[in-house]
Design a protein around this motif. Sequence first.
Motif, PDB file in Angstrom:
ATOM      1  N   UNK A   1       2.383   9.950  -1.289  1.00 33.90           N
ATOM      2  CA  UNK A   1       3.810   9.757  -1.063  1.00 33.90           C
ATOM      3  C   UNK A   1       4.116   8.265  -1.123  1.00 33.90           C
ATOM      4  N   UNK A   2       5.063   7.892  -1.954  1.00 32.70           N
ATOM      5  CA  UNK A   2       5.445   6.495  -2.128  1.00 32.70           C
ATOM      6  C   UNK A   2       6.831   6.287  -1.522  1.00 32.70           C
ATOM      7  N   UNK A   3       6.973   5.162  -0.791  1.00 30.99           N
ATOM      8  CA  UNK A   3       8.262   4.832  -0.174  1.00 30.99           C
ATOM      9  C   UNK A   3       8.813   3.558  -0.787  1.00 30.99           C
ATOM     10  N   UNK A   4      10.139   3.505  -0.958  1.00 29.02           N
ATOM     11  CA  UNK A   4      10.768   2.273  -1.426  1.00 29.02           C
ATOM     12  C   UNK A   4      12.195   2.201  -0.914  1.00 29.02           C
ATOM     13  N   UNK A   5      12.681   0.965  -0.805  1.00 26.00           N
ATOM     14  CA  UNK A   5      14.063   0.737  -0.402  1.00 26.00           C
ATOM     15  C   UNK A   5      14.788   0.083  -1.569  1.00 26.00           C
ATOM     16  N   UNK A   6      15.785   0.724  -2.144  1.00 24.37           N
ATOM     17  CA  UNK A   6      16.475   0.152  -3.301  1.00 24.37           C
ATOM     18  C   UNK A   6      17.075  -1.213  -2.995  1.00 24.37           C
ATOM     19  N   UNK A   7      17.077  -2.063  -3.983  1.00 21.41           N
ATOM     20  CA  UNK A   7      17.669  -3.396  -3.799  1.00 21.41           C
ATOM     21  C   UNK A   7      19.203  -3.334  -3.842  1.00 21.41           C
ATOM     22  N   UNK A   8      19.730  -2.311  -4.507  1.00 23.06           N
ATOM     23  CA  UNK A   8      21.185  -2.189  -4.592  1.00 23.06           C
ATOM     24  C   UNK A   8      21.686  -1.375  -3.407  1.00 23.06           C
ATOM     25  N   UNK A   9      22.580  -1.953  -2.623  1.00 21.60           N
ATOM     26  CA  UNK A   9      23.119  -1.265  -1.435  1.00 21.60           C
ATOM     27  C   UNK A   9      24.451  -0.614  -1.814  1.00 21.60           C
TER      28      UNK A   9
ATOM     29  N   UNK B   1       0.824  -1.210   0.000  1.00 22.03           N
ATOM     30  CA  UNK B   1       0.000   0.000   0.000  1.00 22.03           C
ATOM     31  C   UNK B   1       0.858   1.260   0.000  1.00 22.03           C
ATOM     32  N   UNK B   2       2.078   1.162   0.551  1.00 23.43           N
ATOM     33  CA  UNK B   2       2.964   2.326   0.647  1.00 23.43           C
ATOM     34  C   UNK B   2       3.960   2.405  -0.498  1.00 23.43           C
ATOM     35  N   UNK B   3       4.115   1.332  -1.253  1.00 19.46           N
ATOM     36  CA  UNK B   3       5.096   1.277  -2.327  1.00 19.46           C
ATOM     37  C   UNK B   3       5.905   0.008  -2.244  1.00 19.46           C
ATOM     38  N   UNK B   4       7.182   0.128  -1.849  1.00 15.45           N
ATOM     39  CA  UNK B   4       8.044  -1.051  -1.692  1.00 15.45           C
ATOM     40  C   UNK B   4       9.111  -0.795  -0.633  1.00 15.45           C
ATOM     41  N   UNK B   5       8.708  -0.422   0.572  1.00 12.27           N
ATOM     42  CA  UNK B   5       9.714  -0.154   1.608  1.00 12.27           C
ATOM     43  C   UNK B   5      10.453  -1.403   2.074  1.00 12.27           C
ATOM     44  N   UNK B   6       9.901  -2.589   1.807  1.00  9.60           N
ATOM     45  CA  UNK B   6      10.567  -3.833   2.198  1.00  9.60           C
ATOM     46  C   UNK B   6      11.348  -4.423   1.020  1.00  9.60           C
ATOM     47  N   UNK B   7      11.801  -3.555   0.134  1.00  8.34           N
ATOM     48  CA  UNK B   7      12.482  -4.033  -1.066  1.00  8.34           C
ATOM     49  C   UNK B   7      13.867  -4.590  -0.816  1.00  8.34           C
ATOM     50  N   UNK B   8      14.437  -4.360   0.369  1.00 14.41           N
ATOM     51  CA  UNK B   8      15.753  -4.893   0.713  1.00 14.41           C
ATOM     52  C   UNK B   8      15.597  -5.670   2.025  1.00 14.41           C
ATOM     53  N   UNK B   9      16.706  -6.010   2.663  1.00 16.57           N
ATOM     54  CA  UNK B   9      16.658  -6.789   3.905  1.00 16.57           C
ATOM     55  C   UNK B   9      15.833  -6.064   4.965  1.00 16.57           C
ATOM     56  N   UNK B  10      15.047  -6.842   5.713  1.00 19.67           N
ATOM     57  CA  UNK B  10      14.252  -6.236   6.783  1.00 19.67           C
ATOM     58  C   UNK B  10      14.059  -7.227   7.920  1.00 19.67           C
ATOM     59  N   UNK B  11      13.676  -6.695   9.062  1.00 17.99           N
ATOM     60  CA  UNK B  11      13.419  -7.511  10.247  1.00 17.99           C
ATOM     61  C   UNK B  11      11.993  -7.247  10.725  1.00 17.99           C
ATOM     62  N   UNK B  12      11.382  -8.290  11.271  1.00 12.78           N
ATOM     63  CA  UNK B  12      10.023  -8.188  11.792  1.00 12.78           C
ATOM     64  C   UNK B  12      10.074  -8.370  13.309  1.00 12.78           C
TER      65      UNK B  12
END
Length: 506
Positions: A494-502, A376-387
């Motif tokens: 507003x759209x959020x994303x986390x790039x896959x390339x670090x 719904x927000x875009x792709x903020x979990x596009x890279x490593x994440x913790x729950x």
Amino acid sequence: MSGTSTGRLYGVGLGPGDPSLMTVRAVEVIAEADVIAYHSARHGRSIARSIAARHIRPDHIEEALVYPVTTETTDHPGGYRGALEEFYEEAAARLAVHLDAGRTVAVLAEGDPLFYGSYMHMHKRLADRYPTEVVPGVTSVSGAAARLGVPLVEAEEVLTILPGTLPEEELTARLASTDAAVVMKLGRTFPKVRRALERSGRLNEARYVERATMEGERTGALAEVAADSVPYFSVAVLPSRIGATAPEPPVDAVPGRGEVVVVGTGPAGPLWLTPESKGALAGADDLVGYTTYLDRVPVRAGQRRHGSDNRVESERAEFALELARRGRRVAVVSGGDPGVFAMATAVLEAAALPEYAEVPVRVLPGVTAANAAAAAAGAPLGHDYATISLSDRLKPWEVVAERLRAAAGADLVLALYNPGSRSRTWQVGKARELLLEHRAPDTPVVVARDVGGPEQSVRVVRLAELEPGEVDMRTLLLVGSSQTRTVRRGDGTTVAWTPRRYPEAP
């Protein structure tokens, strides 16, 4: 349409096979027609013609539209589809000659002309050029249900019509998710259809009907039918489930029948359910779960619903296993994905007890709240994440704080479940303080509430401006990493994303 000097085109439905099931209108049209057209295989025999034979006169002009191929093996340069398209064009052209000469043309069709019928190919090519009438007929679906003598659908049940030519995975998914179904076009597809019924857990419900209402009719349990005996003119039927639920079993166990299926319903309603989950919910004798989640599942006649408070997970799990041990098919209803801070753990923990060792347990995945909020927000979990769950009801806050620091120090995006409730109001503020030790004040935070529900709200705020008072148990927080980006779109969102390339390390 063209002028009145042309003939009239009729698509005539003949019903499922028994000539006595033809409609009065169908008989009238055949009597008035100058030309009787019908499709047939290369052997020249036409089922449609045989149904209407008693109404065809010697003075009728007959047009046999003979298929050039009956299987997908052909040397036509356009392949099977190309061969058929060429045939339909030529057949339509033959009928157009009669229509242009002012003759009335009746194209015969088994069942209903616009229901998987060959007539529709003539209709699409001619109906915009000539006056046309379609005479509906009794479908093979209705004929099969009548010959079985069972209700096809009742009340709010959904009927799904499927061609057996679909891929096996697609058949399996659709059979699992519907109430009642009819699978057409069996013949060579029968082994695949049978496997799909078995994989979807519906084989024991399935009935078989061959040549309904015709000479050589055969009906019975589909599971008992030999694959090499199935003709094209046969169907598989999953009739109404209403009234078909098994009666209460005795206290003694019923071997091989009872099971527990833990079902993830996703974050909201039916749109978030997988086909397999829909099938498990529909096929259960008993539904067990937190009342709020049970309310998302449609009420079905014959099913028993056992709702309870959200804080009695262990008791709920043992209750479900006990029902299954007595032979009941039990669906434990869980929100989101049952394996993410939900009921799968409680059920499997209880199932480890010796008394439930023989009870089958399955876990069906669901859309997690974190993934739904992220989408719904875009792709903020596009890279490593913790729950991480912020609830300290089942673990000390010190453990929560330690994990927050570790994940933040590793620059992971964070999905924070259970951030607050009426009795837990300080955890969000404390988590914000801990995260600001490792994250910049302008780090994007997605505040997602009631995702998929009627009150959905998804906002992106700065970490320093995260307001604890606006967060409750229906809210999920996604805290960005140092790489998470936001952009304001043309529609104002507003759209959020986390790039896959670090970025490369210095």
